[in-house]
Design a protein around this motif. Structure first.
Motif, PDB file in Angstrom:
ATOM      1  N   LEU A 104       2.347   1.725  -3.489  1.00  0.00           N
ATOM      2  CA  LEU A 104       1.360   2.325  -4.385  1.00  0.00           C
ATOM      3  C   LEU A 104       1.324   3.841  -4.217  1.00  0.00           C
ATOM      4  O   LEU A 104       1.329   4.594  -5.203  1.00  0.00           O
ATOM      5  CB  LEU A 104      -0.038   1.756  -4.113  1.00  0.00           C
ATOM      6  CG  LEU A 104      -0.365   0.413  -4.755  1.00  0.00           C
ATOM      7  CD1 LEU A 104      -1.727  -0.082  -4.275  1.00  0.00           C
ATOM      8  CD2 LEU A 104      -0.379   0.530  -6.282  1.00  0.00           C
ATOM      9  N   ALA A 123      -2.684  -2.750  -8.881  1.00  0.00           N
ATOM     10  CA  ALA A 123      -3.096  -3.410  -7.639  1.00  0.00           C
ATOM     11  C   ALA A 123      -3.193  -4.924  -7.836  1.00  0.00           C
ATOM     12  O   ALA A 123      -2.726  -5.706  -6.995  1.00  0.00           O
ATOM     13  CB  ALA A 123      -4.418  -2.836  -7.156  1.00  0.00           C
ATOM     14  N   ARG A 155       0.839  -1.200   0.000  1.00  0.00           N
ATOM     15  CA  ARG A 155       0.000   0.000   0.000  1.00  0.00           C
ATOM     16  C   ARG A 155       0.874   1.249   0.000  1.00  0.00           C
ATOM     17  O   ARG A 155       0.583   2.228  -0.693  1.00  0.00           O
ATOM     18  CB  ARG A 155      -0.899  -0.038   1.253  1.00  0.00           C
ATOM     19  CG  ARG A 155      -1.835   1.141   1.395  1.00  0.00           C
ATOM     20  CD  ARG A 155      -1.929   1.584   2.868  1.00  0.00           C
ATOM     21  NE  ARG A 155      -2.288   2.981   3.035  1.00  0.00           N
ATOM     22  CZ  ARG A 155      -1.470   4.004   2.792  1.00  0.00           C
ATOM     23  NH1 ARG A 155      -0.246   3.826   2.321  1.00  0.00           N
ATOM     24  NH2 ARG A 155      -1.867   5.249   3.018  1.00  0.00           N
TER      25      ARG A 155
END
Lengths: 201, 201, 201, 201
Positions: free
Chosen positions: A62, C80, A59
């Motif tokens: 990202l 993702a 995360r």
């Protein structure tokens, strides 16, 4: 861009690291099914540590990826701040492993929550530096910038508050972390007009 | 540029490596807070080793990054010298770990200081090679080159001097390393006219 | 393209990881040839784990490489999904090591086959996402897309079927995996007209 | 070029790997200089393994770098052959560690020499594939190609011959490896006219 290649290699190592630590269990004779199943069951906290750590660092990767795609040019300041950001990313597998093994022990959260808070805080510092030194591809209006910083700082607050809460109950402490989600949903309503175009687009 | 991608991967691995070695402590029952706190306290030298190692290698990565941004083209000589430079970078986590665990033992400095001196020395060798073979983006005047080399060589000297000093006092030895800072401040006053434009810009 | 650089670093780490775990055997006096040969013989399952793991992950890397060379642009969805794909790649060394050490234990296959099935399944998910959101360099006709998805899903099926089979015989379970080869040979005969140009070219 | 980025990451990991295995020695009280010196002395074979391994893999990386700078385009064949080449590179730290610890044991050379021979052999296979499929930037005349292949194959031969020699004397076996140097010096005299321009330039 060497800075990003270097960051990516470091992220990839930090995300793959925890598997190295999971040793193949040794069995008495190698043939009994329930024994191997038991030994794998003992490794469950290490498996969950690996998957949680991968998700958490993933995360942040990202967000790092998204942030740097909006940065036009790098100065020596942002390169140095990026190193400070990365040291906490590289360290994260250890507190995550601790949390996976001793979830009910508040000391695990005493180490984990501040480490994650540091990474989130460094995100704000990187954003602030890029904004102040004109490194972003698009200039951001001051009110959008202030609102965006507040949004990013809120998880830092929730992580730090969770530390004393952990000594009452570790489940409550983790609940604290998730409070950031309704908070951000409410804060979305207060967003200034230009926020959609500049930060969320 | 494959040479730089390779160097970056190696730097990233060397900087993340020390966390692998920090094992999750094992507790008797997993529920006692003071026991886990004690065990984490025992790991303090390993934590500080990790952060120091990250900072030291990070500082060399910054210098490597800055140096190669001024190199116009690579020849086989600089590629080979870069490998010699990198072997000491890859080795550095071990002496740093030793220093973190046995700071008061002069033998730690006997291994650490020469390793760091080798990296700083190889920086000078890379700079010399690039200058002599016309690989830099901008040609550097001979007096600026000589002054720059001296500036880079001074830490090598201070690191080597610290080794015998360590057998008197390890604190004094570390003080030696920091003597490089006032020395460089004084040397800055002697800098030749073109230095600002060519080396420090 | 940072996403691919990051993926490559992660693949490289996962493929090299298993060697770290193979410790140099310690001998009583270091001089006896048959003792060292014996100790190396004990390490045979770990050697074969390393080579099998490298081959399996290498085969997925090849497919990943080939797939992304047909992707024109990346959206946040595919980035993702790629992370979900990579978490199973990063985890694979562990079940492979288990299989190498306890090949005759069906529990090894209980962990290995679903992990590999997840990677193959995520390949289909990535392909589907890229097709549905127009990220591919060339648009693929619907019948070719459906046939290609089925081809990719068939290994998932064979891997999952092998799990209950393993509790009868682990050799039969592995035989299941290889059933995918004749199945795909037959399915090749049913391929729609455009398949050669769009998927196999 | 993803294939090269992936190869570089794998080389970097293989070269840095051996340091992970060198554990910080544990001392009784941490303060005695001769004890720490003794413990570091015990680690000498592991230090030398690290530096030898880095030098050997570094030399192959240089050759890999030089070879691929002459390759114009990649086909799926060369990508697959490159993976076979890399599996031996990734495995090399283990036999090198063995050699460093048990230099006088011929079994160490029984594992080390064939591994290195495989890497050198795969270099020839990669060169042959690139030549036969027109992947090189410059077409090489047939006589230069044949002479170049022979030059590259000679180390394979010397490595394989050293294995039976090791059971007489490991020092003699290592001497065998260095015989490749005078052999190549003699072979340089027989080189066809175009060799300088096509292979050594």
């Amino acid at each position: 861009m060497r800075v990003l290649a270097f960051s990516d290699a470091l992220f990839a190592i930090a995300m793959t690291l925890l598997v190295v630590g999971i040793g193949i269990p040794s069995l008495a004779d190698g043939g009994d099914e329930s024994e191997l199943l038991d030994k794998l069951g003992d490794l469950l906290p290490e498996f969950s540590s690996f998957f949680i750590s991968f998700a958490v660092i993933g995360r942040y990767w990202l967000a790092h990826h998204q942030f740097f795609s909006r940065v036009r040019t790098l100065d020596s300041g942002i390169i140095a701040l990026n190193l400070v950001y990365l040291v906490f990313v590289a360290f994260l597998p250890f507190p995550t492993g601790l949390l996976g093994n001793y979830f009910e022990n508040p000391v695990s959260i005493l180490l984990y929550a501040p480490t994650v808070a540091c990474i989130s805080f460094m995100e704000v510092v990187l954003f602030r530096h890029a904004h102040r030194h004109g490194l972003l591809t698009v200039e951001i209006p001051e009110d959008v910038y202030r609102w965006g910083s507040l949004m990013s700082l809120s998880p830092v607050l929730f992580f730090l508050v969770s530390v004393p809460v952990a000594f009452v109950s570790t489940v409550l402490a983790v609940a604290c972390w998730f409070l950031a989600i309704p908070f951000q949903a409410v804060a979305m309503r207060w967003r200034p007009p230009g926020a959609d175009a500049h930060l969320l687009g």
